[in-house]
Structure formats: C-alpha cells, structure tokens
Design an enzyme around this catalytic site. Structure first.
Site, mmCIF file in Angstrom:
data_model
loop_
_atom_site.group_PDB
_atom_site.id
_atom_site.type_symbol
_atom_site.label_atom_id
_atom_site.label_comp_id
_atom_site.label_asym_id
_atom_site.label_seq_id
_atom_site.Cartn_x
_atom_site.Cartn_y
_atom_site.Cartn_z
ATOM 1 N N GLU A 96 0.880 -1.173 0.000
ATOM 2 C CA GLU A 96 0.000 0.000 0.000
ATOM 3 C C GLU A 96 0.916 1.220 0.000
ATOM 4 O O GLU A 96 1.839 1.290 0.811
ATOM 5 C CB GLU A 96 -0.885 0.029 1.245
ATOM 6 C CG GLU A 96 -1.863 1.195 1.194
ATOM 7 C CD GLU A 96 -2.617 1.448 2.497
ATOM 8 O OE1 GLU A 96 -2.209 0.892 3.544
ATOM 9 O OE2 GLU A 96 -3.597 2.204 2.456
ATOM 10 N N ARG A 118 5.680 -12.862 9.249
ATOM 11 C CA ARG A 118 6.453 -11.665 8.961
ATOM 12 C C ARG A 118 7.736 -11.669 9.779
ATOM 13 O O ARG A 118 7.874 -12.404 10.755
ATOM 14 C CB ARG A 118 5.635 -10.401 9.212
ATOM 15 C CG ARG A 118 4.738 -10.431 10.430
ATOM 16 C CD ARG A 118 4.224 -9.056 10.856
ATOM 17 N NE ARG A 118 4.016 -8.146 9.772
ATOM 18 C CZ ARG A 118 2.843 -7.602 9.437
ATOM 19 N NH1 ARG A 118 1.776 -7.917 10.128
ATOM 20 N NH2 ARG A 118 2.747 -6.743 8.454
ATOM 21 N N LYS A 178 4.655 -0.227 10.812
ATOM 22 C CA LYS A 178 4.594 1.079 10.170
ATOM 23 C C LYS A 178 4.224 2.155 11.181
ATOM 24 O O LYS A 178 4.755 3.251 11.159
ATOM 25 C CB LYS A 178 3.514 1.044 9.083
ATOM 26 C CG LYS A 178 4.035 0.859 7.682
ATOM 27 C CD LYS A 178 2.893 1.001 6.694
ATOM 28 C CE LYS A 178 3.205 0.251 5.405
ATOM 29 N NZ LYS A 178 2.068 0.243 4.472
#
Length: 569
Positions: free
Chosen positions: A41, A267, A277
RNA sequence: UGGGGUAUAGUGUAAUGGUAGCACGAUAGAUUCUGGUUCUAUUUGUCCGGGUUCGAAUCCUGGUACCCCAGCCA
C-alpha cells in the site's frame, strides 16, 4: 539463484512455499505458470520486513522459467496514500535488485471492474446496501464467542440495492451513511464472514483517480479480486490473513473467476528494532530519528544510506528462511551478512576517529613519503594506492595506554608497534596537559622497517592505522548503535511503551576525524572499510567541503570483548 | 467460554518412519602487516504425557504454551 541451498544442508531443501510452487509446476496445476506479486500500500516506506516478502515473491518468479512477479500498488484507501510513496517504493524495490518488467499495476486500475463484480453479487442476492452506522455495525457483529445480529437492511430487494449502490457511487450520500456489505453469515465463528463491508463512501481525492469515485472498495473485497484479475497463481501473504482466506474464497467462488492459491507466512521480526509502520512513523514524527532514511531505521532507504548493500540484504532474506510461526531474528545475523558482503567488496582506507598526535622525532622535518597500500586483500583486482607519511601523524586514542594491561598489544611507553604500510615506531615520551590528559606522543622510528617489515625478522604484537597530520582530510563520522537497548523493545514497564527503550546512544557524532586524502572525491553511498574500525559509507549530507561518513557496522572486535569481560570482573 | 494457526540448541532453520544436521552467536586454538579475514575444535535441541512400530521430530491420542480475528485500515 536456483534453490536456496539452505546453508549446506542436503540439496533440494527449500522452504514450504517453494515446495508448494515446485509441486504445482510438476503437476502442471497452472499450466506450469508461476505468477506472484508484491502488493504494497503506498502509504509508507518499505522496511527490511518488506524485503523478506519482496525477495520471496520476486525470488520465486526469478527461479522458475517463465515466472513473473507483479509490482502492484494496493491503493484502495485514498486518505492515506500518496504518490511520493509510490515513487520511493519503486526505487527501493529496484535498488534491492528486482525488476517487474512491464508488470506495474494499481488496484485503482480495477475500480470499474470491481464495481461490476459488486453489481453481480448484488444481482445474485449476495450483497446489500446497509445504512447502519459504523458503531451499529460493530454492535451487530457480535463478539468472538457470541453470534451477531442481522442488519435490518439485509433483506432489501435486488432492485433497491442496485439503485442505492449506484447512488452511493454517484456521490448522493455522505461519508459513512451507507456501505455495501456481503450477505454471508452473521453467526459465523469467523468474524470476517459476518457480512463484511465491501464498499464505503469516501469523498476523498485519490492519488490516481482524483475525485471520480466517491466509494472505495475495502481491502478484503479488493485484494482477492486484484490477484484474480492479474492471474496470480500463488498469492503469498502474511499470517494474519489466514482468517481472511475463507472470505476471499467465498467472493471468488460466487463470482466464478480465477482463484489463486493463497499461502501465508510469518512476517519478519528483528531484535533491537521495531517493524510496524505505526511505530516507525511515530519515531519519525516525534523526532526520535531524523526522517525515514535515518541510518538507524530498519527502512530500506535507511539501510541504503547506512551503507548496507542490496546483496547483503538479499542474502539475509535467504538465510532467515520462511515459516508459519512468529520468530525473532537476531540482528547479529543481519550484521554478519553485511560484514560478509563488504569484506569482499569494499576498499580499505585508513581513518582516525579520535586522533592522538604522534611526533616521530627522528624522522626528518618537512619530509614526506608515499607508502604502498593494498586496497583490498580479499580482491587482488582492487589494486594498490599510495598513502602519505610524514613526521607528525595521528593514531587512535584507543591504541595507546600509558599503563597497559597484560592483554593490550598496542602502543605504550617503551613499546614498539607497526604503523601499517609504514614503519615500526617506539614510544619514547608521553606529553600531558595541565589536567593530566595525554595530548601527544613522542616516538622514534626504525628506518630499516620501511614498508612495515623488519629485515632482522623481529616481530611486533600489533599494527596500528594512522594518518599523516598535514595530509589528512577532516571528516564528521556518525557512529550508530542499536536503536533500542532491549532485544524486544515492546517489552516496556507498565504505563510505558517501546519508546522508553530507545537507546540514547544510538547516534554518536565525531566531528574531528581524520581520513586519508584519497577520500577527497568520494561520493555519497560509496562504501569503504576503515581498517581495524569497521565498514563505512559516505553520507548523503556530505558536501564538497565537508565529508560526512556513516558507520555501517564495526568489524568484529575481539579486543572489545576482552575489555568487556575485564570490566565485569 | 468461539474460530483459525504454530511448537526442533541461546537465536534462526533442515531432516515426510531409519545416524537430529547447518548457519548465526558463544567458547578455545592456529594463521595473519587489520585484535579483521580464513581455518580447526567445543558447547547446547525435538513443548509435555501416553500409544502404534524393530525403529517416531515425523503417525495416533490427550494436554500445555504462544500468535491471529470483534476497522467503513491494509
């Protein structure tokens, strides 16, 4: 880049995802095709965790003939997305060494088609326009252990739904007043199946489509469609989407369209840093670091600036493997990978970080010699260079001790050491200031040891790096340490968060460093080794008259370990 | 007290019923004009309990622990 021969074990050992891909190829499941994608994104910068995913998806495409990996921007939320992120993401992926050829896509390219798909679902009675507000939808959803309630709008006619949905699209309604929902099962034990939202009204400017849309698809509705439209065969994502897979399956089955296989993996987590983030953004916004490309950040641009090479990052991603459970990689492995890469490729230079003046009293005043130095002992083709030597030089403060302990091999009163590529010198005198601090050393040199070897065969216990005082360039050197003092920064005391574990010493600036004159024309991002100190990289802040250098990582330092142990006792 | 996942040295990762291996780290030593590099050696492991089997990390069974899910974020 065939087979990650996972560290010397039996050949053919691959991670479970590559095993699935190989199996699918052998059974001709997708006509032997492999199409993956990396779907960021564009609302932030890429970090080392993304690199794991990038190397996986592009790697698999690269390893299989006819393989393809798309770079697709998942831009379904206009309020957080910006073009500058699109650009930085492309730059980072390219810098890492991957190429998407012509296969650059945007979710927003499919908005029209997604809208048509939604209409199809409505027509089949599988979706409806709901006028409950966000809070009500949440209440109606129930909890993990209790079923939800059906929306009062759930049983509208197809005609009414089509009309309302069109009007949502045409911008007739206010943000939040209506949503399109899938009509699935409010009692499902999987919360994602309790009539999830497919479209929300957002009168927002989209970075690519501008203001033509006033409704935007949610991720869960859009993502599977994007993969389907692009003909993705293996849709690789992280663990938290495992619960969403039944929903993607449901959409694709109802639509009767191409249905990729989704495979989830864990992850990346790394010790002494944070990866989310949100947290990285907080570090930037609150000024704990100097921007996204601060060399202490685990972002790709930060690591680039710090001096990491793409090869080292790729090797790291290869070594950590792929799995289905949360694990935290020791940052020492990352550091090992960068040392390994840079040892082979970076030229050696002498630099003195904390200078101590040394006068070689029996060396003729005004004389200079240019010594031969090897650029890279690991790479003959790197050649040699000349390094100026003269009567006054600087050595590292750490390389002298007035009262050296047993295991200290370096310079001390009366001791003889070698100056790399130059001469043997012996310390004859120590000069101190009024505070008793050592400010200067007097030494004598042995002319017979020119170049660094004694014709009589005598040995010295150590070799020091040095720079000639009159020739050296001044530089600012920025030393970096782990951003956090704790392996797991999240583990904070009650009432505190990860910020309480920030390392106040993560950045140390040394402004009076001295480096070899050969660095005069060094350009930003150039990587070098300062002998005996570590790997360094010219910083982007560097200018023609001010050299600024980042320390990427120290060399392994067994003396530092010995010292540490001594201090503990 | 719902559903979905996962468990192998300190860390990470192999071994699909047949000698539990590799890497990082740590420790010790050799070599070295970088206390770097290189080389050698050492160290520690199958979450727990039953069962099947000549043989189980692997199959069965019962536990335990951890992760994810109640955004109109992705």
């Amino acid at each position: 880049m065939q087979k990650s021969e996972n560290d010397g074990n039996k050949e053919g050992s691959v991670d479970f995802i590559r095993a699935i891909v190989a199996e699918d190829i052998s059974t001709n499941k997708w006509d032997g095709k492999v199409i993956t994608r990396f779907p960021p994104e564009p609302n932030g910068f890429l970090h080392i965790g993304h690199a794991k995913s990038i190397c996986l998806n592009f790697g698999i495409a690269d390893e299989n003939s006819g393989g393809q990996c798309n770079l697709r921007f998942d831009d379904t939320n206009p309020v957080t997305e910006e073009d500058r992120y699109v650009n930085s993401i492309q730059e980072d992926v390219r810098w890492l060494g991957w190429d998407w050829d012509e296969n650059l896509y945007y979710a927003s390219d499919y908005f029209e088609q997604m809208y048509d798909y939604a209409v199809q679902l409505i027509e089949k009675g599988h979706a409806y326009v709901c006028e409950l507000n966000a809070r009500q939808i949440s209440e109606y959803r129930g909890t993990l252990t209790t079923p939800g309630k059906e929306s009062p709008y759930r049983n509208r006619s197809v005609e009414e739904n089509i009309d309302l949905f069109r009007r949502m699209k045409d911008g007739e309604f206010k943000d939040g007043s209506h949503v399109l929902r899938a009509r699935i099962d409010m009692a499902s034990p999987n919360m994602n199946l309790r009539d999830p939202v497919m479209y929300r009204i957002l009168h927002a400017e989209h970075h690519r489509t501008g203001s033509v849309w006033s409704i935007y698809p949610t991720y869960d509705w859009a993502h599977g469609l994007e993969d389907s439209i692009e003909g993705i065969t293996h849709s690789i994502c992280t663990l938290e989407f495992e619960n969403h897979r039944p929903l993607y399956d449901w959409y694709l089955d109802k639509l009767e369209v191409h249905h990729p296989q989704q495979i989830e993996f864990a992850r990346l987590e790394l010790t002494y840093t944070v990866m989310s983030k949100r947290k990285l953004l907080q570090l930037v916004d609150e000024g704990h670091v100097n921007g996204w490309d601060d060399p202490r950040m685990p972002t790709i641009c930060g690591m680039h600036r710090r001096g990491y090479s793409p090869e080292a990052i790729r090797e790291f991603c290869r070594r950590i493997g792929i799995n289905k459970f949360n694990s935290t990689i020791d940052i020492a492995l990352l550091e090992h990978c960068i040392r390994e890469a840079l040892n082979k490729t970076s030229n050696r230079v002498m630099a003195v970080l904390r200078p101590l003046k040394v006068v070689i009293e029996n060396y003729p005043e005004g004389e200079e010699e240019w010594m031969d130095a090897v650029n890279n002992p690991e790479d003959q083709s790197a050649g040699t260079r000349k390094v100026p030597f003269s009567r006054v030089i600087y050595i590292e403060q750490d390389d002298f001790m007035e009262d050296p302990p047993r295991k200290f091999f370096r310079l001390g009163p009366g001791r003889e050491v070698r100056l790399r590529y130059a001469y043997f010198i012996t310390c004859t005198d120590v000069v101190k200031n009024d505070d008793g601090e050592i400010v200067e050393l007097h030494c004598s040199y042995d002319p017979a040891t020119q170049g660094g070897n004694a014709p009589d065969g005598r040995k010295v216990k150590s070799t020091l790096h040095w720079v000639s005082a009159s020739h050296a360039l001044r530089a600012e050197v920025r030393l970096y340490d782990h951003l956090f003092t704790k392996e797991r920064p999240e583990e904070a005391k009650d009432g505190e968060d990860f910020r309480s574990n920030l390392n106040p010493q993560s950045l140390q600036i040394l402004s009076d460093c001295m480096v070899e004159p050969g660095l005069k024309d060094a350009k930003p991002f150039e990587r070098i080794q300062f002998e005996r100190l570590g790997y360094f990289c010219i910083d982007t802040d560097s200018t023609a008259d001010r050299l600024i250098i980042n320390r990427t990582v120290t060399l392994r330092d067994t003396w530092a370990k010995v010292q540490k142990k001594g201090n503990k006792k």
